[in-house]
Design an enzyme around this catalytic site. Structure first.
Site, mmCIF file in Angstrom:
data_model
loop_
_atom_site.group_PDB
_atom_site.id
_atom_site.type_symbol
_atom_site.label_atom_id
_atom_site.label_comp_id
_atom_site.label_asym_id
_atom_site.label_seq_id
_atom_site.Cartn_x
_atom_site.Cartn_y
_atom_site.Cartn_z
ATOM 1 N N GLU A 61 0.870 -1.174 0.000
ATOM 2 C CA GLU A 61 0.000 0.000 0.000
ATOM 3 C C GLU A 61 0.909 1.226 0.000
ATOM 4 O OE1 GLU A 61 -3.140 -0.073 -0.408
ATOM 5 O OE2 GLU A 61 -3.510 -2.203 -0.126
ATOM 6 N N CYS B 89 -2.136 9.187 2.679
ATOM 7 C CA CYS B 89 -1.682 8.641 1.398
ATOM 8 C C CYS B 89 -2.656 8.927 0.265
ATOM 9 C CB CYS B 89 -1.426 7.138 1.518
ATOM 10 S SG CYS B 89 -2.856 6.188 2.075
#
Length: 455
Positions: A210, A244
């Site tokens: 990720e 993110c």
């Protein structure tokens, strides 16, 4: 560097005992994990405050609340997920039945980052437990209070042979990566993700990465400008932009650029001005990151904000105009409370420029036109995103969350978390009631008969 082979052996032996495969054991563990988060809410909020100056509100909605909902959703569905899944079989396999069995990998390594130090450590753990694995967590050393508390709580709550936490810096991570895990789940930067993948390749260990990247946000001329401004301000500056999937840069249609900037600045003042003034705005995690982020202030023209304090490692929500793709702020993921604004009038030129960059983790579209929405969705590859909102897609347990290309490999959340920590074992159960004779090569006209089935 320390060797962790003994810990892995203990976990692998415990996994081989079969206890973690018992669905009732998984349910009990998930329930216990949820109770651990609930009963230590005050302590967890205090740790997040010390590490990142997070308010109780931000800590709950972006960390604890998400975890509790994920656990609730998993507990609701885990009995169904763990059942063998019946699938169709081909006509040429007459008499047979097809099933997919979800089996745990074994011992999983979960390496989590500092920006959401509780959520991004425990959310993958929920999937690992649900799928029936043992797990070792490696939280970030940049948020020491939260990492230590997670370690203390996990140690008190679960046996080490089932779930353990290893604390330390990059050397500790390197030492862990020398061991042979059955699965590795990493959340962090693209650069470190490449290191993780290289280490995993030596053992052919499957990975989920990720990562991140520069996530674009597009405001078309037909967007609800006032609502777009407010939702983008929230999504960009929550956690001081250290998210993110935060909008990393903004493409605004030239016809509405001035109106949008005016409303955007109004939204920032409405949502964050008092929070900044009261000293409750989330800080940058370290001096190193602070210096990197404030270095971007030399790009373009500051339209709003720009004030900062190195003593408190805080930078107020900042808007930058007059930037181009050669500016430092457009060269890497910002990961801080700075939003550069570009404009466009030709859709294809704007799409082409986005496609010249690495594939982003997220993309956001603000438009009332289904045609424009479809054009963007069909023209740009990205991990996931929202139409007329920001960030919220990652909170849905029905939407697998992950990247593509340089923004990541694999996806989790909800059923996706269970699946990512499970190997899908395919089984064909064949009947013994009859046997199809033409499958055997010694039968006369076998090929002719097979060709009647397979055309």
């Amino acid at each position: 560097m320390e060797s962790f082979s003994d810990l892995l052996k203990r976990q692998r032996d415990f996994f081989q005992s079969g206890k973690t495969k018992d669905v009732s054991y998984r349910i009990e563990a998930l329930t216990t994990l949820g109770n651990m988060v609930r009963s230590n809410e005050t302590e967890l909020m205090a740790a997040l405050k010390k590490d990142l100056n997070k308010s109780d509100f931000d800590s709950y909605i972006s960390e604890m609340g998400i975890l509790l909902e994920e656990i609730r959703f998993t507990l609701k569905h885990i009995k169904d997920w763990t059942q063998p899944r019946r699938v169709k079989t081909a006509f040429t396999q007459m008499g047979s039945k097809g099933y997919i069995y979800s089996e745990p990998y074994g011992v999983a390594l979960i390496i989590s980052p500092w920006n959401y130090p509780l959520q991004l450590a425990i959310a993958p753990l929920i999937g690992a437990i649900a799928a029936g694995n043992c797990a070792i967590l490696k939280p970030s050393e940049l948020t020491p209070e939260t990492s230590k508390l997670i370690a203390d709580l996990i140690t008190k709550t679960f046996p080490a042979e089932y779930i353990s936490v290893v604390q330390g810096d990059a050397e500790t991570t390197q030492s862990l990566l020398k061991e042979k895990f059955d699965y590795i789940f990493f959340t962090g930067s693209v650069a470190v993700g490449k290191v993780i993948m290289e280490a995993a390749a030596k053992h052919l260990t499957p990975v989920t990465l990720e990562l991140g990247g520069k996530s674009p946000c597009i405001v078309h001329h037909d967007a609800n400008i006032k609502l777009a401004a407010k939702r983008i301000a929230w999504g960009k500056f929550i956690n001081a932009g250290q998210t993110c999937v935060a909008p990393d840069y903004l493409y605004v249609h030239r016809d509405v650029k001035d109106e949008f900037i005016r409303m955007f600045i109004e939204s920032i003042k409405e949502i964050y001005e008092e929070i900044v003034k009261n000293g409750e705005f989330t800080r940058i995690v370290s001096e190193k990151h602070f210096n990197r982020v404030t270095g971007f202030l030399t790009s373009g023209e500051i339209l709003h904000g720009g004030n900062y304090s190195i003593d408190t490692l805080t930078l107020e929500p900042t808007v930058i105009g007059g930037v181009n793709w050669d500016d430092p702020v457009m060269q890497e993921e910002i990961f801080g409370p700075i939003l550069p604004i570009l404009d466009y009038d030709d859709i294809q030129t704007m799409v082409g420029k986005i496609n010249e960059q690495p594939k982003p983790l997220a993309l956001y579209i603000f438009s009332e036109s289904k045609e424009f929405q479809a054009t963007i969705l069909n023209s740009i590859s990205f991990g996931g995103g929202c139409i007329n909102d920001t960030v919220m897609h990652l909170s849905s347990p029905y939407l697998p969350f992950g990247g593509v290309g340089e923004s990541g490999i694999g996806a989790y959340h909800g059923r996706g978390s269970f699946d990512v920590f499970s190997h899908q074992k395919s089984i064909l159960k064949q009947t013994t009631t009859f046997d199809l004779p033409f499958r055997y090569p010694n039968r006369k006209d076998a090929l002719k008969q097979i060709k009647l089935f397979i055309k």
